[in-house]
Scaffold this active site. Sequence first.
Site, mmCIF file in Angstrom:
data_model
loop_
_atom_site.group_PDB
_atom_site.id
_atom_site.type_symbol
_atom_site.label_atom_id
_atom_site.label_comp_id
_atom_site.label_asym_id
_atom_site.label_seq_id
_atom_site.Cartn_x
_atom_site.Cartn_y
_atom_site.Cartn_z
ATOM 1 N N HIS A 1 101.519 70.959 39.920
ATOM 2 C CA HIS A 1 101.542 71.120 38.467
ATOM 3 C C HIS A 1 102.923 71.672 38.081
ATOM 4 O O HIS A 1 103.541 72.399 38.864
ATOM 5 C CB HIS A 1 100.447 72.134 38.099
ATOM 6 C CG HIS A 1 100.175 72.299 36.647
ATOM 7 N ND1 HIS A 1 100.952 73.091 35.835
ATOM 8 C CD2 HIS A 1 99.199 71.803 35.858
ATOM 9 C CE1 HIS A 1 100.457 73.077 34.617
ATOM 10 N NE2 HIS A 1 99.393 72.294 34.594
ATOM 11 N N ASP B 1 98.504 78.151 44.396
ATOM 12 C CA ASP B 1 98.019 77.930 43.037
ATOM 13 C C ASP B 1 96.552 77.536 43.156
ATOM 14 O O ASP B 1 96.221 76.411 43.547
ATOM 15 C CB ASP B 1 98.867 76.821 42.395
ATOM 16 C CG ASP B 1 98.247 76.271 41.113
ATOM 17 O OD1 ASP B 1 97.132 76.697 40.739
ATOM 18 O OD2 ASP B 1 98.871 75.385 40.508
ATOM 19 N N GLN C 1 92.664 75.132 40.412
ATOM 20 C CA GLN C 1 91.588 74.134 40.515
ATOM 21 C C GLN C 1 90.662 74.396 41.707
ATOM 22 O O GLN C 1 89.813 73.565 42.028
ATOM 23 C CB GLN C 1 92.183 72.715 40.621
ATOM 24 C CG GLN C 1 93.022 72.296 39.429
ATOM 25 C CD GLN C 1 92.211 72.100 38.146
ATOM 26 O OE1 GLN C 1 90.976 72.063 38.173
ATOM 27 N NE2 GLN C 1 92.892 71.985 37.024
ATOM 28 N N LYS D 1 89.499 78.156 33.219
ATOM 29 C CA LYS D 1 88.980 76.985 33.954
ATOM 30 C C LYS D 1 87.725 77.344 34.749
ATOM 31 O O LYS D 1 87.163 76.512 35.445
ATOM 32 C CB LYS D 1 90.051 76.451 34.902
ATOM 33 C CG LYS D 1 91.273 75.872 34.185
ATOM 34 C CD LYS D 1 92.235 75.295 35.181
ATOM 35 C CE LYS D 1 93.627 75.155 34.621
ATOM 36 N NZ LYS D 1 93.805 73.975 33.775
ATOM 37 N N CYS E 1 100.623 67.329 33.311
ATOM 38 C CA CYS E 1 101.621 68.316 33.778
ATOM 39 C C CYS E 1 101.986 68.090 35.231
ATOM 40 O O CYS E 1 102.224 69.045 35.981
ATOM 41 C CB CYS E 1 101.137 69.755 33.568
ATOM 42 S SG CYS E 1 100.881 70.167 31.867
HETATM 43 N N1 PMP Z 1 97.983 74.679 38.214
HETATM 44 C C1 PMP Z 1 97.050 73.734 38.168
HETATM 45 C C2 PMP Z 1 96.659 73.010 39.410
HETATM 46 C C3 PMP Z 1 96.434 73.443 36.949
HETATM 47 O O1 PMP Z 1 95.505 72.482 36.888
HETATM 48 C C4 PMP Z 1 96.809 74.161 35.792
HETATM 49 C C5 PMP Z 1 96.170 73.877 34.451
HETATM 50 N N2 PMP Z 1 96.154 72.529 34.102
HETATM 51 C C6 PMP Z 1 97.788 75.147 35.911
HETATM 52 C C7 PMP Z 1 98.338 75.383 37.139
HETATM 53 C C8 PMP Z 1 98.240 75.957 34.741
HETATM 54 O O2 PMP Z 1 97.221 76.774 34.322
HETATM 55 P P1 PMP Z 1 97.352 77.591 32.945
HETATM 56 O O3 PMP Z 1 97.742 76.581 31.918
HETATM 57 O O4 PMP Z 1 95.993 78.159 32.734
HETATM 58 O O5 PMP Z 1 98.391 78.643 33.154
#
Ligand code: PMP
Length: 417
Positions: free
Chosen positions: A131, A209, A212, A235, A374
Site C-alpha cells: 500500500h 503492516d 488487512q 478496518k 493505493c
Molecule cells: N495498509 C494496507 C494494507 C491497507 O489496506 C490500508 C488501508 N487501505 C492502509 C495500509 C492504510 O490504512 P489507513 O488508511 O487506515 O491508515
Amino acid sequence: MITARTTTEYDVEAVRSDFPILRQMHSDNVPLVYLDNAATSQKPASVIEAIDTYYREYNANVHRGIHKLSEQATSAYEEARLKVRKFINAASKREILFTRGTTESINLVAQTWGRANLKAGDVVISTVMEHHSNIVPWQILAAEKGFTIRYVPVLPDGTLDLDYLGEVLSKEPVKLVTLMHVSNVLGTINPIEDVIAKAHKVGALVLVDGAQSVPHMTIDVQALDVDFFAFSGHKMLGPTGSGVLYGKRALLEAMPPWMGGGDMISSVKLTGSTWNDLPYKFEAGTPAIAEAIGLGYAIDYLTQIGLANIHQHERDIIGYALDRLREVPGLTVYGPTADQKGAVAAFTVEGIHAHDIAQLLDSEGIAVRAGHHCAMPLHEHLHVNATARASFYLYNTPAEVDALITALHNARKTFQL
Ligand code: PMP
C-alpha cells in the site's frame, strides 16, 4: 450488547443483526450488499453505543484533570490500551501506541526510528505489492537521508519472490524490512514469520503492516518476534481515527519522539525539555479518546465471536466467491488461490472499465471499490490501471456473493458483451 452466538456453528444472521447499517435498504426494494470491507468495516451497535455513552456520560480530557469525569475517561482510554495489548499478545501496555491508523503508525516509525538510524549506504527492503502508506514514507525519508530502497518483486502467482529477498539480505547492508502481512488487492497472505526470522539473522528489523490481517486472524506479536506492527481500528469494526503502533519496548525507549506537545513531556523549560515514559512519549496532544474506547469495544466484539470462527467463515465465503466469479466470462481475479488468500477478490472484466463495473454494481445495491486501491506500483506490475475489488468480512453471506455474480452478468449485458 452482543447478540451473536459463539458456537462452532457460525450464525451469520445473528452477527448481521448486531450491525445497524446492514438493516437498511440501498434503495426501494434493493438491499444493501456491503463488499468494501478492505476499505473500511461496518460497526456493531456495541461500538456505536460505547462512543455515544462516552460523549453523553463521561466526556473529558484524559491524564490531566483531577475530577471524576476525567478519571473515568482516563481509565476507559487506558483500558482500551490493555484490550489491544491482550488482543495482539504484546508483553506490555507500554508497547501499545495509539495513532490515527496504519498510515500514521508507519510514518511514526519512519520519522523517529528511521530518521535516527538510516543513512546513506543503508538498505531498506519493501515490496512491489505494498500500500502507498508503506512506500511513500520511506521514499520521503530516503530523499533526505540517501539510503536505498529495494522492492521485492511479485511472482506470477501473486506471492512474493522470497529468493530475491534472501539475496538482498545476504549481500547488502539491510537495516529494515517493511512489508504487508496481507495484501489489500491480491489477498496474498505473506509468510511474515519466515521473513522476520531471515531478517533477524542479518540484524535487520522488521515492520509489518497488519491493516488487512489484524481484523481477520489471530496475531501474536511475541510469537512472531516482530519489531513494529501497524494496524487501523476502522478496518476491524472500530471507529475511523483509531489505530495502533506496536513496537518492542527497547526500540521504543531508544527512539526519539515524533510530535512535540502536551502529554509527551516529563518537564519543559525554556532551555529544553525531557520526555514522558512510554507510551505517552509518542502520544502528543489530546488523543482520539472516544475512538480508542470504541476500538476497545470492537476488540471485545471480535473476541466474543472468536477470530478463529471469523477466519473460517471468511475462508468459506472467499472460496465460494472465487468459484462463482469463474462463471463470469472475461473475468480475471488477481492473486493466489483461495488457500493462500485473505477474503479479497480484485478483478477485471474484459470490455468494461473497473469504474463502470463499480457503478453498475452500485445501481444494484452492491458496494465494491474500483481503482488502484493505493497500490499503483502493484497495478503497474499487473499491467492494469484499475481493478474492481470485492472484500468480505464476518457479516457477509453466500447470498451476497450470488447477488454480486448476478449483477456482474447484468453489467456484461448492459455493455452488450
Ligand atoms: N495498509 C494496507 C494494507 C491497507 O489496506 C490500508 C488501508 N487501505 C492502509 C495500509 C492504510 O490504512 P489507513 O488508511 O487506515 O491508515
